[in-house]
Design a protein around this motif. Structure first.
Motif, PDB file in Angstrom:
ATOM      1  N   GLY A 105       0.822  -1.209   0.000  1.00  7.31           N
ATOM      2  CA  GLY A 105       0.000   0.000   0.000  1.00  7.31           C
ATOM      3  C   GLY A 105       0.851   1.252   0.000  1.00  7.31           C
ATOM      4  N   SER A 106       1.885   1.259  -0.821  1.00  4.09           N
ATOM      5  CA  SER A 106       2.870   2.346  -0.786  1.00  4.09           C
ATOM      6  C   SER A 106       2.317   3.666  -1.289  1.00  4.09           C
ATOM      7  CB  SER A 106       4.105   1.947  -1.600  1.00  4.09           C
ATOM      8  OG  SER A 106       3.731   1.481  -2.889  1.00  4.09           O
ATOM      9  N   GLY A 107       1.293   3.637  -2.151  1.00  4.00           N
ATOM     10  CA  GLY A 107       0.652   4.876  -2.594  1.00  4.00           C
ATOM     11  C   GLY A 107       1.625   5.819  -3.261  1.00  4.00           C
ATOM     12  N   ALA A 175      -1.239  -7.521  -3.332  1.00  4.48           N
ATOM     13  CA  ALA A 175      -0.396  -8.359  -2.489  1.00  4.48           C
ATOM     14  C   ALA A 175      -0.302  -9.780  -3.038  1.00  4.48           C
ATOM     15  CB  ALA A 175      -0.945  -8.367  -1.066  1.00  4.48           C
ATOM     16  N   HIS A 176      -1.379 -10.281  -3.609  1.00  3.39           N
ATOM     17  CA  HIS A 176      -1.364 -11.635  -4.177  1.00  3.39           C
ATOM     18  C   HIS A 176      -0.369 -11.723  -5.333  1.00  3.39           C
ATOM     19  CE1 HIS A 176      -4.719 -13.037  -1.777  1.00  3.39           C
ATOM     20  NE2 HIS A 176      -5.402 -11.954  -2.112  1.00  3.39           N
ATOM     21  N   CYS A 195       2.710   0.690   6.129  1.00  4.67           N
ATOM     22  CA  CYS A 195       2.472   1.989   6.754  1.00  4.67           C
ATOM     23  C   CYS A 195       1.050   2.442   6.463  1.00  4.67           C
ATOM     24  CB  CYS A 195       3.487   3.014   6.249  1.00  4.67           C
ATOM     25  SG  CYS A 195       3.322   4.628   7.030  1.00  4.67           S
ATOM     26  N   ASP A 196       0.152   2.123   7.382  1.00  7.16           N
ATOM     27  CA  ASP A 196      -1.251   2.541   7.292  1.00  7.16           C
ATOM     28  C   ASP A 196      -1.914   2.059   6.007  1.00  7.16           C
ATOM     29  OD1 ASP A 196      -3.542   3.697   8.230  1.00  7.16           O
ATOM     30  OD2 ASP A 196      -2.991   5.757   7.710  1.00  7.16           O
ATOM     31  N   ALA A 197      -1.587   0.834   5.604  1.00  6.41           N
ATOM     32  CA  ALA A 197      -2.162   0.261   4.378  1.00  6.41           C
ATOM     33  C   ALA A 197      -3.463  -0.470   4.703  1.00  6.41           C
ATOM     34  CB  ALA A 197      -1.158  -0.680   3.716  1.00  6.41           C
ATOM     35  N   VAL A 198      -4.447   0.277   5.175  1.00  4.80           N
ATOM     36  CA  VAL A 198      -5.694  -0.335   5.640  1.00  4.80           C
ATOM     37  C   VAL A 198      -6.439  -1.004   4.490  1.00  4.80           C
ATOM     38  CG1 VAL A 198      -7.885   0.112   6.806  1.00  4.80           C
ATOM     39  CG2 VAL A 198      -5.837   1.377   7.476  1.00  4.80           C
ATOM     40  N   GLY A 199      -6.549  -0.307   3.361  1.00  8.52           N
ATOM     41  CA  GLY A 199      -7.297  -0.866   2.233  1.00  8.52           C
ATOM     42  C   GLY A 199      -6.673  -2.133   1.687  1.00  8.52           C
ATOM     43  N   ALA A 200      -5.357  -2.154   1.551  1.00  3.51           N
ATOM     44  CA  ALA A 200      -4.670  -3.335   1.028  1.00  3.51           C
ATOM     45  C   ALA A 200      -4.749  -4.494   2.016  1.00  3.51           C
ATOM     46  CB  ALA A 200      -3.223  -3.003   0.717  1.00  3.51           C
ATOM     47  N   ARG A 201      -4.805  -4.197   3.291  1.00  6.54           N
ATOM     48  CA  ARG A 201      -4.815  -5.238   4.322  1.00  6.54           C
ATOM     49  C   ARG A 201      -6.163  -5.943   4.402  1.00  6.54           C
ATOM     50  NH1 ARG A 201      -3.900  -2.265   9.105  1.00  6.54           N
ATOM     51  NH2 ARG A 201      -2.050  -1.362   8.148  1.00  6.54           N
ATOM     52  N   LYS A 202      -7.238  -5.273   4.035  1.00 12.48           N
ATOM     53  CA  LYS A 202      -8.568  -5.859   4.177  1.00 12.48           C
ATOM     54  C   LYS A 202      -8.822  -6.985   3.189  1.00 12.48           C
ATOM     55  CE  LYS A 202     -10.996  -1.838   6.082  1.00 12.48           C
ATOM     56  NZ  LYS A 202     -12.056  -0.827   5.840  1.00 12.48           N
TER      57      LYS A 202
END
Length: 364
Positions: A105-107, A175-176, A195-202
C-alpha cells in the motif's frame, strides 16, 4: 503490469543536495494539497522541490494524520522506530550486501522516501531491490499522480546499487501478485513495510501474506489506525515446515496522550470513570442473563399472559392479610413490658418496637 520495472525520472545531484539541506532546517514542513500531505512545490531558497509529487494520506480524521494537532508526532516517531528496528534486526554484513525492501500500500511513497533516505545516508544501508505494491499503479484504478510519484521515487534512489548490480524497482498491483512473484523467483523481502495500508490489508490473509513475503530473519513493520505500531519477525530457521502462526510479535505499542505506550499498560477505555461504568454495566447484564435463564424463577406481574400469575399474587396478599393481627390484638414485647414495670422512661431515651404481621417497626 505486475513485476514490471519502474522507469525512473532523472533527479540531478544538485536537486538532491538542495532538498537534503532543506530537510535539515527548521523551515522543513509539509502541506496538504489535492487531498494528500506533500512537500511544498518551492523550497525556501526559491528552487523547485524535486520531490513535491510525493505524498501520503491527507485524511484529517485519520489517527495518523501528519498535520493534525494531536497526531503530528505519530509518523515522525514511527520513522525513527523503523530505522532503529531495521538497523538492529540484521547483521552489518547483511546491511552492507544489500537488503530487499517491499512496501504494501505504498501509494505516493512519501514515507518510504523518508525511511530509505535515513537508512542510506545515516546508517549506510545498501538497498538492492525495492518492490512497491498498490492498485494505483495500473489497471482500472490507475492514478497518474501515483505513477509520477513512483517514477520520481525511483529516480531519486537510482544510484542505490553499484556498477555491477544497480538497484531495481518493481511495481505490483496487489499483495497476491507480489506473493506469487516472490515465491516463483525466490525474492522475498528483508523488510516488509505496512504503513497505514488499511485498504490493502482488508483484501488478504495478512498473516499468510507476511509469511510468504518475508525471508527467514526478515521483519515486518506495521503502522495501524488509530495509531498503533507493531514489529513482527520471521524466524531465521525452523526445525519443521514453517507456518504463518510462527510469526513473532517483537514489539507492539499504541499512541496515547502524546507518547507511545506498551499495550499492557493502557486500558481499552480512556478514563477510570468509564472503566467503572463499563464494569457495572457488565455486572448488571450478567445478572439479567442469569435471571432469564433460571428455570426455577417464577414469572411475575402476569408475564405469562393467561392470568394465573395475577391469581397467585392475589392469593399471596390474602395470606398476608390473614396472618396480621387485628387492631386491638397488637401485643407489646415482653422486654418492653418488663421495663415499663420498673418505671416510666422518656420517649426520647427509649424506643418502642411493635410487631405487626411478623415485621418490626421502631417508633422513636
Amino acid at each position: 503490469r505486475n513485476g514490471d520495472l519502474v522507469r525512473p525520472t532523472w533527479v540531478s545531484d544538485n536537486a538532491r543536495r538542495h532538498v537534503r539541506a532543506w530537510m535539515r532546517t527548521a523551515e522543513c514542513h509539509f502541506e496538504r494539497r489535492n487531498g494528500y500531505v506533500r512537500p511544498p512545490k518551492t523550497l525556501p531558497c526559491g528552487r523547485e522541490c524535486s520531490i513535491s509529487v510525493l505524498g501520503e494520506c491527507g485524511d484529517q480524521n485519520c489517527g495518523n494524520y501528519r498535520l493534525g494537532e494531536r497526531s503530528s508526532h505519530v509518523r515522525p516517531s514511527f520513522l525513527e522506530w523503523c530505522v532503529r528496528h531495521i538497523h538492529d534486526a540484521f547483521t552489518p554484513e547483511v546491511l552492507e550486501a544489500g537488503i530487499v525492501y517491499c512496501s504494501l500500500g505504498s501509494g505516493q511513497l512519501l514515507f518510504d522516501w523518508e525511511l530509505l533516505e535515513r537508512l542510506t545516508l545515516e546508517k549506510g544501508v545498501r538497498v538492492r531491490a525495492v518492490h512497491m505494491i498498490d492498485q494505483d499503479y495500473g489497471g482500472p484504478k490507475r492514478r497518474e499522480s501515483a505513477v509520477r510519484a513512483q517514477q520520481v521515487f525511483a529516480g531519486w534512489f537510482t544510484d542505490f546499487g553499484d556498477d555491477c548490480e544497480p538497484c531495481i524497482f518493481r511495481s505490483f498491483l496487489s499483495a497476491h501478485d507480489f506473493r506469487d512473484w516472490a515465491v516463483q523467483h525466490g525474492e522475498a523481502a528483508h523488510v516488509l513495510m505496512d504503513c497505514d495500508a488499511v485498504g490493502a490489508r482488508k483484501r488478504i490473509d495478512v498473516a499468510a501474506f507476511r509469511w510468504d513475503a518475508m525471508r527467514p530473519g526478515g521483519i515486518c513493520l506495521v503502522l495501524s489506525n488509530p495509531a498503533k505500531r507493531t514489529a513482527i519477525g520471521k524466524p531465521m530457521a525452523l526445525k519443521r515446515r514453517g507456518e504463518k502462526k510462527d510469526l513473532k510479535t517483537v514489539q507492539l505499542q499504541v499512541y496515547r496522550r502524546g507518547r507511545w505506550r506498551n499495550l499492557a499498560s493502557v486500558s481499552r477505555s480512556r478514563t477510570s470513570s468509564r472503566r467503572r461504568r463499563n464494569k457495572q454495566e457488565k455486572a448488571r447484564s450478567r445478572s439479567r442473563h442469569r435471571r432469564r435463564r433460571d428455570p426455577s424463577r417464577k414469572p411475575q406481574g402476569g408475564a405469562c399472559g393467561d392470568g394465573c400469575c395475577w391469581r397467585g399474587l392475589e392469593e399471596k396478599a390474602r395470606r398476608r392479610s390473614r396472618s396480621r393481627p387485628r387492631g386491638g390484638d397488637v401485643e407489646r414485647p415482653a422486654r418492653l413490658r418488663s421495663q415499663s414495670r420498673g418505671g416510666e422512661r422518656s420517649a426520647r431515651d427509649h424506643s418502642m418496637s411493635w410487631a405487626v404481621g411478623g415485621a418490626m417497626w421502631d417508633q422513636a
